[in-house]
Design a protein around this motif. Structure first.
Motif, PDB file in Angstrom:
ATOM      1  N   VAL A  13       0.858  -1.172   0.000  1.00 37.00           N
ATOM      2  CA  VAL A  13       0.000   0.000   0.000  1.00 37.00           C
ATOM      3  C   VAL A  13       0.899   1.228   0.000  1.00 37.00           C
ATOM      4  N   ALA A  14       0.527   2.187  -0.803  1.00 33.40           N
ATOM      5  CA  ALA A  14       1.307   3.415  -0.848  1.00 33.40           C
ATOM      6  C   ALA A  14       1.321   4.044   0.537  1.00 33.40           C
ATOM      7  N   SER A  15       2.490   4.416   0.970  1.00 31.70           N
ATOM      8  CA  SER A  15       2.560   5.008   2.307  1.00 31.70           C
ATOM      9  C   SER A  15       2.938   6.473   2.195  1.00 31.70           C
ATOM     10  N   SER A  65       6.336   7.860   0.824  1.00 32.71           N
ATOM     11  CA  SER A  65       6.666   7.925  -0.597  1.00 32.71           C
ATOM     12  C   SER A  65       7.968   7.232  -0.976  1.00 32.71           C
TER      13      SER A  65
END
Lengths: 339, 66, 262
Positions: C244-246, C249
C-alpha cells in the motif's frame, strides 16, 4: 483510452500522495510484466549530415558544425569499442539526409553491425516500406522514429525545412516499418517542445492504434526532454522531474507491455529512481557525437545533445546489479534460415 | 448411598472409592477425568479418595472436537 | 525469506495442517484422515461420559507423536473454559489448550473478551494457550500480552465452508502480530486453505470439511498439499502481493530532495 482531461488532471495534480500512488501502481505493473530485467543498448552516431532544419537540434542543417560521415573502416572501429564494453543491442543514428546516408550506406552499416550485435535498430530519416524491407533483410530489426510533437502548428514552427517538415509522412512511419517486418518500433515525443498533455494524448492514441494493428511488434516509447545544446538554451515549456515521473508512470499503467526508455540526457539519480517505477530500457556508456567512441578526442566532438549520465557500461551494470536489477544485453538471437 | 453421577442420581452398592466408581460406570478408565463436587481428583488419588452421600461426581472423557 | 519450521511453544511442526477430530462418521475414518495428511496436531474435546452406553476412547485412535490440543468447546465464558482446561490437564494428556468461548448459538462466533480473560488465567498457570478468536487487531494484541502461544482467527463461521471471508483482517494480524497465526473455522476447501497460506498464515486448522467429505482421508491429504503449496507461494513472495502506498513515498520521495531541474 484515456481522455485528454484525465491526463491533464493527473499531470497537474500537485499532491505528493497522488504521485506516489501513481508510481506504486506503475511499479507493480512493471514488475508484473518485466520482472527486474533492464535492456541495455548503446547509440552509435554514423553521420551528422542533415538536410532538415529543426530548431531544437544540434545537428540541424544550418548549424555550423563539422560534418562527418563514418567510413566503413571507421564504424567498424566504433562498433568494436562498443562491443568490447559488453553491449549487444545497438541503435545507429544519423542526421536526416537521404543524400548523405542513403539506404545503401545504412545497409552496409547494418551488415557490419550484424558481426558484433544481436539487435540493430536505426534512428534515421523516415523511409518507404520497400526500403525498410531491404534494411530488414540486411539485419535491421528495429526502427526508432519520434514524432517530436503531435501538435501540427508547433510541428510546423520547429521543423522549418527538409524532409522532416512532412508531418503525415513521419507519423505514418511506424506503420510502414511494421509492414516491412520490423520487430521493434520505438515512438516518442520531445518534451518541452509543445503542450505535454496534448502530445501525450496523441502519442497514446498512436501507440494504441499501432498495438492494435500490429500486435506482433514490440513497442517502446521514449520521453526525451529538451536540454541545452552546447550552452545554447532552447526551451518552450519546462517539464520538470515530477511531471516526467508522472508521464512515465502513467504510460506504464496504460501500456503494461511497452518498453520505456530513458536516455543518458537525464541525471543518473533520476534514471536510477525511474527504473524502480517504470523504465525498462536504457542506454549505457553513450556518446552522442559522430566518432565519439574511438575516433575523435572529446574537444573535437559535436554532440547532438549533452549527456548527463556519463557512467560507463560497467558502472551501469554494477549499479543495476546492486539494486537487484537484471541487466539484459540480448534477449533474442537471429536464426539463419538459408543454410 | 445416593450420589449424582454426570447429572443422574445413582445408588452405590459397593465401596465408595473413586476408583470403584470409575470401574463401575466407565467402559475403560484410561484418560478418564474425575471431579467430585467441582474439585478434580487426579487418577493417582482415585484409590485413596472416597465419596459421600449426596456428592456430585463428574466423569469426563475425550471426544472428537474441532 | 527462508522456509523455517513452524514452532509453537518450543515445539516444531513440519506439517502446517492441523486437524479437528469432530464430526467424523467413525474413529476409523478419523484415524485414516490423520495418517493420510500427516498432521502433527489434532484438536479433541471433553465431554461427560455417557454412563449408560459404551464409548470408545478417541485417544486410542490418534497415532502417537501427534500433539493433542483440547478444545474448550462448550464453554460459554472464561470460567468454564478454564475449568475444561484444568480437567484436560488432569488427564495427563498435556497442557495444550484451544480456547473456544462461544455464547451465541445462532452464529457460533467466539467471545473475544472472555477469550482474553481465559487466556490470561491459563497462560499464567503454564498452559500452552491457542485462542480461537474473531480477527480483531486489538484482541490479538491483548492475547499476545496475556501470554497466548498462537492466535487463531476465524476464516468464516464455524462449519460454514465459506472460506476466507475475513481475509483483509487476517492479513492485518499476519502483518502485525508476532505469534503464529493459525486460520481456524470456515475453511471448506483446499483452495481456501491455500489462499490463507498465500496470505502468510502460519497454519490452517480444518475439521468439518474433512470429517463430512465422502473420502475424508483423501480430502485431508489434499488439504495438507494445498497448505504446503500455499506456504511455498507465500515464501516465494508472490508478485501479486501489493504494498500500500505510504505517506513516506518510497518511490517518489527522491523528487523532493533535489532542487528543481536546472
Amino acid at each position: 483510452m484515456i481522455s485528454l482531461q484525465k491526463i491533464n488532471d493527473i499531470l497537474s495534480d500537485q499532491r505528493p500522495e497522488s504521485l506516489e500512488e501513481l508510481a506504486q501502481e506503475a511499479s507493480f505493473v512493471t514488475r508484473q510484466y518485466f520482472g527486474r530485467a533492464i535492456s541495455l543498448y548503446a547509440p552509435l552516431y554514423l553521420s551528422n549530415y542533415c538536410s532538415s532544419h529543426c530548431t531544437y537540434c544540434g545537428f540541424h542543417a544550418l548549424n555550423k558544425i563539422k560534418r562527418i560521415k563514418l567510413s566503413d573502416d571507421q564504424y567498424h572501429r566504433e562498433m568494436q569499442v562498443i562491443h568490447a564494453q559488453g553491449i549487444r543491442n545497438i541503435l545507429m543514428l544519423t542526421g536526416e539526409s537521404y543524400q548523405h546516408t542513403p539506404v545503401k550506406y545504412l545497409k552496409e552499416a547494418a551488415q557490419a553491425a550484424a558481426q558484433y550485435f544481436q539487435g540493430i535498430a536505426l534512428e534515421v530519416h523516415p523511409m518507404r516500406v520497400e526500403e525498410y524491407k531491404e534494411l530488414f533483410a540486411a539485419g535491421v530489426d528495429g526502427i526508432t522514429v519520434y514524432q517530436e510533437t503531435y501538435d501540427r502548428t508547433r510541428y510546423a514552427q520547429v521543423h522549418l525545412s527538409g524532409y522532416k517538415k512532412d508531418y503525415d509522412f513521419r507519423r505514418d512511419t511506424p506503420r510502414r516499418a511494421a509492414q516491412a517486418g520490423m520487430r521493434h518500433i520505438a515512438l516518442g515525443i520531445l518534451l518541452g517542445l509543445s503542450d505535454p498533455v496534448t502530445d501525450l494524448f496523441e502519442l497514446y492514441e498512436h501507440l494504441a492504434q499501432m498495438e492494435k494493428s500490429y500486435p506482433g511488434v514490440e513497442y517502446s516509447v521514449s520521453f526525451p526532454r529538451l536540454r541545452p545544446i552546447k550552452s545554447q538554451e532552447f526551451m518552450h515549456c519546462d517539464v520538470d522531474d515530477m511531471v516526467l515521473t508522472k508521464i512515465i508512470a502513467l504510460t506504464r499503467i496504460l501500456f503494461p507491455r511497452v518498453g520505456i526508455n530513458l536516455s543518458t540526457r537525464e541525471e543518473p539519480k533520476l534514471r536510477d529512481h525511474l527504473l524502480e517505477i517504470a523504465v525498462t530500457r536504457m542506454s549505457a556508456g553513450s556518446n552522442t557525437s559522430v566518432g565519439g567512441y574511438a575516433l575523435l578526442p572529446e574537444e573535437a566532438q559535436d554532440p547532438q545533445f549533452d549527456i548527463k549520465d556519463e557512467r560507463s557500461v560497467a558502472e551501469i551494470i554494477h549499479v543495476l546489479k546492486s539494486k537487484n536489477f537484471d541487466p539484459v544485453f540480448t534477449d533474442w538471437r537471429r536464426i539463419e534460415n538459408n543454410v | 448411598m445416593k450420589v449424582t453421577i454426570n447429572g443422574t442420581i445413582k445408588e452405590l452398592t459397593g465401596s465408595s472409592y473413586v476408583s470403584d466408581i470409575v470401574a463401575q460406570f466407565c467402559q475403560q478408565s484410561k484418560h478418564v477425568i474425575t471431579e467430585v463436587n467441582g474439585r478434580i481428583v487426579p487418577s493417582h488419588d482415585w484409590n485413596n479418595t472416597t465419596v459421600s452421600e449426596g456428592d456430585h461426581i463428574e466423569l469426563v472423557a475425550f471426544v472428537g472436537g474441532g | 525469506m527462508t522456509n523455517s519450521p513452524l514452532i509453537i511453544a518450543g515445539k516444531e511442526f513440519k506439517s502446517r495442517f492441523f486437524l479437528g477430530t469432530g464430526k467424523f462418521k467413525n474413529k476409523k475414518e478419523m484415524a485414516e484422515a490423520i495418517t493420510a495428511c500427516g498432521t502433527q496436531l489434532v484438536t479433541v474435546a471433553l465431554r461427560r461420559i455417557d454412563i449408560e452406553r459404551h464409548q470408545e476412547n478417541i485417544l486410542e485412535h490418534i497415532p502417537p507423536g501427534v500433539t493433542l490440543v483440547t478444545n474448550t468447546s462448550g464453554a460459554r465464558n472464561a470460567q468454564e473454559a478454564v475449568r475444561i482446561a484444568r480437567l484436560a490437564k488432569a488427564s495427563g494428556c498435556g497442557n495444550w489448550i484451544k480456547i473456544e468461548v462461544i455464547n451465541d448459538s445462532k452464529y457460533l462466533l467466539p467471545d473475544n473478551v472472555e477469550t482474553i480473560k481465559a487466556t490470561e488465567i491459563l497462560a499464567a498457570e503454564g498452559f500452552v494457550v491457542l485462542p480461537y478468536m474473531y480477527p480483531d487487531l486489538y484482541t490479538a494484541r491483548a492475547l499476545v500480552k496475556a501470554g497466548a502461544a498462537t492466535v487463531m482467527p476465524l476464516g468464516s463461521l464455524i462449519g460454514s465452508n465459506q472460506g476466507l471471508k475475513t481475509r483483509e483482517f487476517i492479513k492485518i494480524l499476519i502483518d502485525e502480530i508476532d505469534l503464529p497465526i493459525i486460520v481456524d473455522a470456515g475453511i471448506g476447501a483446499p483452495s481456501q486453505a491455500a489462499e490463507a497460506m498465500e496470505l502468510g498464515a502460519d497454519a490452517v486448522l480444518a475439521n468439518t470439511a474433512v470429517a463430512t467429505a465422502g473420502d475424508p482421508a483423501l480430502l485431508a491429504k489434499a488439504f495438507a498439499q494445498a497448505i504446503e503449496a500455499g506456504h511455498m507461494a507465500y515464501l516465494s513472495q508472490l508478485p501479486t502481493q501489493r504494498t500500500v502506498a505510504s505517506a513516506s513515498s518510497p518511490l517518489t520521495g527522491f523528487l523532493y530532495d533535489i532542487p528543481a531541474k536546472n
